[in-house]
Each structure stands twice: as C-alpha cells, then as structure tokens.
Design an enzyme around this catalytic site. Structure first.
Site, PDB file in Angstrom:
ATOM      1  N   ASP A   8       4.315  -7.951   4.747  1.00 24.30           N
ATOM      2  CA  ASP A   8       4.210  -7.303   6.043  1.00 24.30           C
ATOM      3  C   ASP A   8       2.812  -6.678   6.129  1.00 24.30           C
ATOM      4  O   ASP A   8       2.114  -6.556   5.111  1.00 24.30           O
ATOM      5  CB  ASP A   8       5.311  -6.233   6.128  1.00 24.30           C
ATOM      6  N   ASP A  10       1.790  -3.711   8.774  1.00 25.29           N
ATOM      7  CA  ASP A  10       1.764  -2.305   9.190  1.00 25.29           C
ATOM      8  C   ASP A  10       2.605  -1.429   8.270  1.00 25.29           C
ATOM      9  O   ASP A  10       3.791  -1.703   8.042  1.00 25.29           O
ATOM     10  CB  ASP A  10       2.243  -2.183  10.635  1.00 25.29           C
TER      11      ASP A  10
END
Length: 232
Positions: A8, A10
């Site tokens: 991922d 963020d």
C-alpha cells in the site's frame, strides 16, 4: 514460495496523516481568504462534500478520492465560482507532496526484497496520477515492478478484484504474493481473503489486534524477517 511483495502507499510508504495536516490547513486558509468561508466552518463543509461525492459515486469507486470532484461539490453546494476547484485541488496536492517524508526503511526494505528475487508491487485505493507522483517524489518509483490503482481496476480494497489484478501483474498465483499495508481490514484481511499472505503494518495509534491467517509488524524494517517467516 513467495514471488512478489505488494505495498500500500498511504500511511505505509509515507505518513499520510502528517502530510495531510499542512495540506488541509492550506486549503482552509484558501477558503477563508478567497471564498470568505470561516476557517471554523470549512471542515464540516468539506465532510459534507465528501458525503455528497460518495452518494454520487458509490462506495467502491476511485472517484471518491478525486479532490477536484470533491471541491467541485463543495463549491456547487455554496453557489461559489467553480474556477476555484482546480486551484484548490492543485494547492492540496502540491502542499501534501512537499510535506511527505518517506517511511523509515522503505527504500532499503524494497531493495533487500528485490535482491532476494521478489517482484515489488504497489496497490492503492486512489487515482493513478497522484499515486505515481507520490512514488516519484519518494524516490521509490524505480524500485517498483508494477502498480495497481483502484482507478484502473474500478474496484477498491478489500474487493477481491483489485488483489486478483495484483497477482496477474506479478505473474504468479495469489498464494505466492504477500501484501503489506496499514489498514488491517482493507489491506491485510482483504489480501488474505483473496488468497494472499497479509501483513498488517500497525501504526502506534491503532488498536493492537490479531491478524488471523496473517502477520503483524510495527515497522517496515521488520518486513524482511516477516517475509522470511512466510517462506518457511
């Protein structure tokens, strides 16, 4: 045997919350100075614009994250000139990008995993242009073999469709992929449900919970050892 590790972005590869704070402050000041919206009123108006956009787009759509559409909704609701929407979107993203700081160990961990022969992927619930720019600014883009965004797949984590696209781009079975992210449900448990190995990067402000069928780490620097344990 693992063949790919997917990250991922963020709050995983950088601290989104820390970068968002000055970006939202800049936006608040713009609304105060250019639109005569009191600073104390702006957060509620922003939340309402988010809800409006969600009602129009539905919950499984990358357009939810489109700042231009969000500010368009805010301005339309207030009867304000729409020419401000692009300026607000640029201000937010430029301020956030300038404020980003790479997570400790992120680049070194990617390099170590690549040296083991693992492919490195990115999977993110977001529009592609912003996420590409983040990876460029963080100097991670050249360490990445493939990128999957919810804009491209038209589905958001934890929808199985987005994880299946990751495996397809990795060129291997889902069971040969590990997925690393800060969101326990969307990232770790979503990946596990899709047949991958899920690794939850638990932030200090998150409740300490187990990850059934997966792993929990507290820093990206722990990841190489965690990945090694998955390969045993």
């Amino acid at each position: 045997m693992l063949k790919a590790v997917i990250f991922d972005i963020d709050n995983t590869l950088y601290d989104y919350d820390a970068a968002h704070a000055p970006a939202f402050q800049a936006l608040t000041e713009y609304a105060r100075d250019r639109l005569s919206i009191p600073a104390e009123d702006f957060p509620a108006l922003h939340r309402q614009a988010e809800r409006t956009l969600a009602e129009r787009c539905g919950p499984n759509c990358a357009a939810l994250h489109n700042r231009l559409l969000r500010y368009q909704a805010l301005l339309e609701a207030r009867g304000l000139p729409l020419r401000h929407a692009p300026a607000m979107s640029r201000l937010y993203w430029e301020t956030l990008l300038d404020a980003m700081a790479i997570s400790e160990g992120a680049a070194e961990v990617m390099d170590a995993l690549r040296q083991r022969g693992l492919r490195i992927g990115i999977c993110t619930n977001m529009t592609a242009d912003c996420q590409f720019e983040k990876l460029i600014r963080l100097e991670l883009i050249d360490r990445v073999d493939f990128i999957v965004t919810s804009e491209e797949v038209t589905a958001e984590k934890p929808d199985k469709k987005i994880f299946d696209c990751c495996a397809a781009k990795a060129g291997c079975a889902s069971s040969e992929c590990a997925f690393v992210g800060d969101n326990r449900e969307a990232d770790a448990l979503g990946a596990i449900a899709a047949g991958m190995k899920g690794v939850w990067l638990r932030r200090a402000d998150q409740p300490d919970r187990e990850v059934p069928g997966g792993l929990r780490i507290h820093s990206l620097k722990e990841l190489p050892d965690a990945i090694a344990s998955l390969e045993r």
